[in-house]
Design a protein around this motif. Sequence first.
Motif, short mmCIF file in Angstrom:
data_model
loop_
_atom_site.label_atom_id
_atom_site.label_comp_id
_atom_site.label_asym_id
_atom_site.label_seq_id
_atom_site.Cartn_x
_atom_site.Cartn_y
_atom_site.Cartn_z
N VAL A 161 63.43 77.69 40.09
CA VAL A 161 62.70 76.65 40.81
C VAL A 161 61.20 76.85 40.67
N GLN A 162 60.73 78.07 40.84
CA GLN A 162 59.30 78.33 40.76
C GLN A 162 58.77 78.19 39.33
N GLY A 163 59.61 78.37 38.34
CA GLY A 163 59.19 78.26 36.95
C GLY A 163 59.27 76.85 36.41
N ARG A 164 59.83 75.94 37.19
CA ARG A 164 59.98 74.56 36.77
C ARG A 164 58.63 73.85 36.74
N ARG A 165 58.48 72.94 35.78
CA ARG A 165 57.27 72.12 35.74
C ARG A 165 57.60 70.78 35.13
N SER A 166 56.86 69.78 35.51
CA SER A 166 57.06 68.43 35.00
C SER A 166 55.80 68.01 34.27
N ILE A 167 55.96 67.55 33.06
CA ILE A 167 54.83 67.09 32.26
C ILE A 167 54.77 65.57 32.41
N ARG A 168 53.64 65.07 32.89
CA ARG A 168 53.52 63.63 33.10
C ARG A 168 52.41 63.01 32.27
N GLY A 169 51.68 63.82 31.57
CA GLY A 169 50.62 63.29 30.72
C GLY A 169 50.98 63.54 29.27
N TYR A 170 51.24 62.49 28.54
CA TYR A 170 51.66 62.62 27.16
C TYR A 170 50.54 62.17 26.23
N LYS A 171 50.48 62.78 25.09
CA LYS A 171 49.51 62.37 24.08
C LYS A 171 49.92 61.00 23.53
N PRO A 172 48.97 60.19 23.15
CA PRO A 172 49.30 58.86 22.62
C PRO A 172 49.73 58.89 21.16
N ASP A 173 49.71 60.06 20.54
CA ASP A 173 50.03 60.17 19.11
C ASP A 173 51.48 59.75 18.84
N GLN A 174 51.68 59.02 17.77
CA GLN A 174 53.02 58.65 17.35
C GLN A 174 53.71 59.86 16.75
N VAL A 175 54.99 60.03 17.06
CA VAL A 175 55.77 61.13 16.49
C VAL A 175 56.18 60.74 15.08
#
Length: 66
Positions: free
Chosen positions: A7-21
């Motif tokens: 639980v303490q190691g969990r993280r959520s990424i909400r900012g993504y780069k606009p670069d196309q994959v």
Amino acid sequence: MKFEEVVQGRRSIRGYKPDQVPQEVLEEVIELAIRAPSSMNTQPWHLYVVTGDVLDRIREQNTERN
């Protein structure tokens, strides 16, 4: 690993780069993903890859809903 550490190691990424994959990266990820194990080999997943106008509409609608 203890539950507390998970639980303490969990993280959520909400900012993504606009670069196309790049297409090659998508194909490689999909090729690896389709080999992932599933319960009793049921392979219950469906995969959709969207880009361009469709992706823009999905982003816009998600923003409106939230």
